[in-house]
Design a protein around this motif. Structure first.
Motif, PDB file in Angstrom:
ATOM      1  N   TYR A 117      -1.847   4.786   8.188  1.00  0.00           N
ATOM      2  CA  TYR A 117      -2.449   5.934   7.506  1.00  0.00           C
ATOM      3  C   TYR A 117      -3.945   5.845   7.259  1.00  0.00           C
ATOM      4  N   TYR A 118      -4.578   4.737   7.651  1.00  0.00           N
ATOM      5  CA  TYR A 118      -6.030   4.672   7.463  1.00  0.00           C
ATOM      6  C   TYR A 118      -6.719   5.696   8.353  1.00  0.00           C
ATOM      7  N   ALA A 165      -9.847   9.502  -0.106  1.00  0.00           N
ATOM      8  CA  ALA A 165      -9.544   8.334  -0.928  1.00  0.00           C
ATOM      9  C   ALA A 165      -9.924   7.049  -0.212  1.00  0.00           C
ATOM     10  N   THR A 166     -10.341   6.074  -0.996  1.00  0.00           N
ATOM     11  CA  THR A 166     -10.603   4.732  -0.478  1.00  0.00           C
ATOM     12  C   THR A 166      -9.913   3.745  -1.406  1.00  0.00           C
ATOM     13  N   GLY A 167      -9.341   2.705  -0.823  1.00  0.00           N
ATOM     14  CA  GLY A 167      -8.666   1.742  -1.681  1.00  0.00           C
ATOM     15  C   GLY A 167      -8.664   0.358  -1.087  1.00  0.00           C
ATOM     16  N   MET A 168      -8.452  -0.620  -1.945  1.00  0.00           N
ATOM     17  CA  MET A 168      -8.333  -1.982  -1.439  1.00  0.00           C
ATOM     18  C   MET A 168      -7.313  -2.768  -2.244  1.00  0.00           C
ATOM     19  N   ARG A 204       0.817  -1.195   0.000  1.00  0.00           N
ATOM     20  CA  ARG A 204       0.000   0.000   0.000  1.00  0.00           C
ATOM     21  C   ARG A 204       0.860   1.258   0.000  1.00  0.00           C
ATOM     22  N   TYR A 205       2.015   1.208   0.624  1.00  0.00           N
ATOM     23  CA  TYR A 205       2.858   2.395   0.598  1.00  0.00           C
ATOM     24  C   TYR A 205       3.374   2.663  -0.800  1.00  0.00           C
ATOM     25  N   GLU A 206       3.757   1.587  -1.487  1.00  0.00           N
ATOM     26  CA  GLU A 206       4.258   1.777  -2.836  1.00  0.00           C
ATOM     27  C   GLU A 206       3.176   2.403  -3.707  1.00  0.00           C
ATOM     28  N   TRP A 224      -8.240   6.331   3.220  1.00  0.00           N
ATOM     29  CA  TRP A 224      -6.970   6.994   3.551  1.00  0.00           C
ATOM     30  C   TRP A 224      -7.031   8.429   3.038  1.00  0.00           C
ATOM     31  N   ASP A 225      -7.722   9.248   3.810  1.00  0.00           N
ATOM     32  CA  ASP A 225      -8.082  10.584   3.344  1.00  0.00           C
ATOM     33  C   ASP A 225      -6.953  11.609   3.367  1.00  0.00           C
ATOM     34  N   ASN A 226      -5.920  11.393   4.169  1.00  0.00           N
ATOM     35  CA  ASN A 226      -4.945  12.480   4.366  1.00  0.00           C
ATOM     36  C   ASN A 226      -3.671  12.361   3.553  1.00  0.00           C
ATOM     37  N   LEU A 227      -3.386  11.169   3.077  1.00  0.00           N
ATOM     38  CA  LEU A 227      -2.029  10.884   2.625  1.00  0.00           C
ATOM     39  C   LEU A 227      -1.595  11.711   1.416  1.00  0.00           C
TER      40      LEU A 227
END
Lengths: 359, 359
Positions: free
Chosen positions: B210-211, B249-252, B9-11, B233-236
């Motif tokens: 970061y969630y 943002a939302t991701g999976m 997820r960081y990548e 992950w709204d702030n990243l």
């Protein structure tokens, strides 16, 4: 391009040979494809690695040109599905080596001479000749060029093969010609009633040392790079495994960068159907419509929390072709408004009619 | 598992943030998916890199839980297509932080406490408690556990949310509960008549710092690893870009290793129809049949240059269900013999009947 192809195919071969070493009793023929990201040295040969997507297909275990002809079926099928009209240049390393032999070149120099010939498109005939003069006698070089250039005056593959049969009198050339004849025999069967353009191109050499028989490159008009290329590599696995068993193999790579470069530029997003609920109350109906369309594999998205003007702006920017607008009135009547963004026309449809409204 | 997910997820985030930095005027919402090979440190933490396939989906630019609910539609659609029955555990970081706050934990410790809670499945309740005792007061820890365990006695998501509304009296908890209510509101609409199992699981924490809001994990019965997981992950991106604009943002991510591990073990090859020409003369007819089937997207292959016994041996080894046998007689009559390899039955078919014979 040449360098990329080299890395690509060697990596593949290594992987495949390893797979065979680890799975001795793998059933032949073994057909595989792989699409994935790999790393290679960049074109500027900096030390950094660069990522690219590799796409390979290989058949291992079929000696007959039947396997090579099947690759033509794959080639024309794939590019027809992509909407790209292509033509294929084929040659056979054994024919090429036979021409070298006929011209008096020593066997040890065959691969090296082929690698020089492969640069014809890049450095031109004079460039290739200059390079070849360092490797072989000028007389030998002139003979190679004269044999090939003579063949290029002929109209079709059959005439070319007949010509080579006449002028080449060594075993390796005969073997190459026989393989090409078998190849064209099976191509005809696979081709059936389709129109395939496959031309015997005796200057074609391919930049790889390990090709043993048929080689080919796939082109489209007005684009200089090959979109795909392949060939027969019968010895490599056997050598790698130091085995007594033969592993005849044919493989090809698709040049995804080149293919993407010429694919129609239409954005993915222009294909979606954009569903616009006029008020928050219609979001529910919009989601229902989206679910129905998605079940039919029609791409769509909802203009969630967007004013109609913003939504239409977005649709125009993305060159979206169809919008579905749902307001209070539409919801009450159980219909939606379908707006054709290209001609601006609008019509009301029941939801059940929607599925068949997008071409 | 946790470590892999982290790298993954960081990548992704880095890539996405970079994409936004380079394309300032990208239209929102921006929805993307990516499947590809990436490298990560191996599970044994050796220095070598190991390759794995990453599969991510993200929506950027939608603050509403509408976007999160759409991910549930994706989740249940994908796994239903894969034939895997799944259930989803959801939680909300704000609810979790609200529970911490209610228990007297300082704000600075929220993420750290969440990361400890995330280890519940791995090191058990006692392990987590031991770890938490190093971070917070024992009393605070006991309060966290008592609040959550009390909620777990309740039957459904609505009851749980009502319970939390009663026992949690801080802003962050209220915000989390509101987001969860909005989430379940949209889930109901997306779900429509389908059966989705989504359970509020207040112990769920996810191993990522970061969630910011909703988090979820996807499971199937009798398999301990999550098959997919995601969250808001709204702030990243905003932080990365040091921007004044918000990028909700939302991701999976789908855990392809886990998914492949539980997919039915049926080999790809068992699905092919195996066409066996009895003599070389029938290869032509075999290729014609193969071309027809392939146009219909029916996988098939030809037993080229194989004796019938060898070909049937191969078919049995590969658990192939159907063979098409073409001999001199069949060719003359314009039919083929279709052999069902499971019950051994054979029947003669005209080629035009073939297309519809494979289920």
């Amino acid at each position: 391009q040449g360098n990329r192809d080299l890395v690509l195919r060697y990596e593949l071969t290594f992987k495949l040979a390893k797979a065979f070493a680890q799975n001795k009793n793998i059933s032949l023929p073994f057909k595989r494809y792989e699409i994935g990201k790999v790393f290679r040295d960049g074109p500027v040969k900096k030390a950094r690695l660069r990522e690219f997507t590799q796409c390979d297909i290989d058949t291992i275990g079929i000696k007959s040109a039947y396997a090579d002809a099947e690759f033509m079926a794959i080639t024309f099928d794939v590019f027809s599905k992509l909407g790209i009209e292509v033509f294929v240049k084929v040659n056979n390393r054994k024919l090429l080596f036979g021409i070298f032999k006929e011209s008096g070149v020593e066997k040890e120099k065959f691969v090296s001479v082929a690698l020089s010939l492969d640069k014809l498109d890049k450095i031109g005939k004079e460039g290739v000749k200059k390079e070849l003069e360092q490797k072989i006698e000028k007389e030998q070089m002139e003979k190679i060029f004269s044999i090939i250039e003579e063949s290029e005056k002929l109209n079709n593959n059959e005439e070319k093969l007949e010509y080579f049969k006449k002028v080449l009198n060594n075993e390796i050339a005969k073997e190459g010609i026989k393989e090409l004849e078998e190849f064209f025999y099976y191509v005809k069967i696979f081709q059936n009633k389709e129109k395939w353009e496959i031309a015997l191109s005796p200057f074609l050499a391919r930049g790889l040392g390990y090709y043993t028989g048929l080689i080919w490159e796939v082109y489209t008009k007005n684009f200089s790079s090959a979109l795909a290329a392949g060939g027969r590599w019968d010895n490599l696995i056997q050598k790698y495994l130091d085995s007594k068993i033969e592993y005849p193999a044919t493989g090809m790579s698709f040049g995804l960068d080149a293919i993407f470069a010429i694919l129609p530029k239409e954005q993915e997003e222009s294909k979606i159907v954009y569903i616009i609920p006029l008020q928050k109350e219609q979001v529910k109906k919009a989601i229902e419509v989206a679910s129905i369309l998605r079940k039919r594999n029609i791409f769509c998205d909802i203009a969630f929390d967007k004013k109609i003007t913003k939504a239409l702006e977005y649709a125009n920017k993305k060159k979206i072709k169809y919008c579905i607008i749902i307001g209070k009135e539409e919801e009450k009547k159980g219909v939606v408004k379908l707006k054709n963004m290209q001609d601006g026309s609008e019509r009301f449809l029941e939801i059940s009619q929607l599925e068949n409204s997008f071409v």
